[in-house]
Write an enzyme that holds these catalytic residues in place. Sequence first.
Site, PDB file in Angstrom:
ATOM      1  N   GLY A   1       0.696  17.684 -14.207  1.00  0.00           N
ATOM      2  CA  GLY A   1      -0.435  18.933 -14.160  1.00  0.00           C
ATOM      3  C   GLY A   1      -1.363  18.643 -12.752  1.00  0.00           C
ATOM      4  O   GLY A   1      -2.414  18.852 -12.750  1.00  0.00           O
ATOM      5  N   SER A   2      -0.730  18.177 -11.693  1.00  0.00           N
ATOM      6  CA  SER A   2      -1.453  17.867 -10.565  1.00  0.00           C
ATOM      7  C   SER A   2      -2.037  19.222  -9.850  1.00  0.00           C
ATOM      8  O   SER A   2      -3.131  19.138  -9.286  1.00  0.00           O
ATOM      9  CB  SER A   2      -0.342  17.244  -9.381  1.00  0.00           C
ATOM     10  OG  SER A   2       0.597  17.941  -9.173  1.00  0.00           O
ATOM     11  N   SER A   3      -1.368  20.319  -9.767  1.00  0.00           N
ATOM     12  CA  SER A   3      -2.174  21.232  -9.146  1.00  0.00           C
ATOM     13  C   SER A   3      -2.965  22.157  -9.919  1.00  0.00           C
ATOM     14  O   SER A   3      -3.978  22.338  -9.289  1.00  0.00           O
ATOM     15  CB  SER A   3      -0.689  22.712  -8.984  1.00  0.00           C
ATOM     16  OG  SER A   3      -0.428  22.975 -10.339  1.00  0.00           O
TER      17      SER A   3
ATOM     18  N   ASP B   1      -3.120  22.432 -18.799  1.00  0.00           N
ATOM     19  CA  ASP B   1      -3.355  21.508 -17.453  1.00  0.00           C
ATOM     20  C   ASP B   1      -4.872  21.602 -17.233  1.00  0.00           C
ATOM     21  O   ASP B   1      -5.517  20.775 -16.805  1.00  0.00           O
ATOM     22  CB  ASP B   1      -2.586  21.471 -16.392  1.00  0.00           C
ATOM     23  CG  ASP B   1      -1.050  21.222 -16.694  1.00  0.00           C
ATOM     24  OD1 ASP B   1      -0.729  21.095 -17.938  1.00  0.00           O
ATOM     25  OD2 ASP B   1      -0.193  21.707 -16.121  1.00  0.00           O
TER      26      ASP B   1
END
Length: 358
Positions: A129-131, A175
């Site tokens: 879920g970095s973005s 996210d």
Amino acid sequence: MLHAAPGKGVSVLREVTIRSRAPLRLGLAGGGTDLSPYCDEYGGAILNCTIDRYAYAFITPRNDGVIRFVASDINKEESHQTGNVLDIGAGLRFHRAVYNYFVESGFLDPKIGMTVTTGVDSPPGSGLGSSSALAVALCEAFRFFCNTPLGLYDLAHLAFEIERLKLSLAGGKQDQYAASFGGVNFIEFLPQDRVIVNPLRVDRSVLNELEASLVVCSTGVSRESEQIINQQVGRMVERNAQTLEALHAIKQAAIDMKQALLTGNLRALGEILNHSWISKKKTASGVSTQVIDTLFDAGMQSGAHAGKISGAGGGGFIMFLVEPEKRRQLIARLNEAGGSAGPVHLTGRGVESWKTQN
């Protein structure tokens, strides 16, 4: 879309640097049921937990009429003159889109110059879920900088709209809410764009045991989730029987895993994790790959009793559950098999912001 209230959110902190961070997450169960049209028709359910890896955003005002964006983790930067709405079709699109929102909504004076610097502890395409965490961190930094009245639900929804609607990036809704709220959450995605975040009050000893049992392993492949997600959505629209059946099973897995976690039954949690991985692979081709299968098999043969990919699949990180006594052995074997494995720590806090004097 959120709009500015008259007289609200227009004062700016000019003499300080604003910093924010939003945690990345592990998707334990329910992944894919937060996608439309599934959640709009059947309702989705996700169980996830945030970990000690973060997306960061820093804002420092400047007086030279320049807006400078820096993405330190991917070695990109760009500069613009103040006073303009920025093109979001190229460049550092997240930075531009969040900046545009706060200008167009009246929260930010377009004449103010600034340097906006970001960095993420995990590469794009990690399945953590970095973005979305980056979108949340940017939104929170601008919220603090502009003194904008946004709560956690507002912040998550804003990040979702920027990422999914403004930038047209494929994906679900979990996210942004995980990054905003933090901790272990059972999140429900209901018709008419309603989202309910249920923080789970899990006994500390259970969380300690879960954390001691977790191993995450990077496949070394930065996957492009868009193709997998678009295939899943297409099958939902077509009402593909196998995909819908798999998504129903994945949703039930989230409900069952919540109960297992609350009662401290980690053995049952592992069994659900394994069944959920089998169901996930039925939602689209490419969810698993030869690299994933090789590392997954190596992990299971080296003491892990459960595992699944985190995120849409195709690459990124695999998570494993193992008896804590065997964790080092598992990590060593995964690294020998070509992965990059290690422990991970759970976090109980969501997005945070603070200021430092210039």
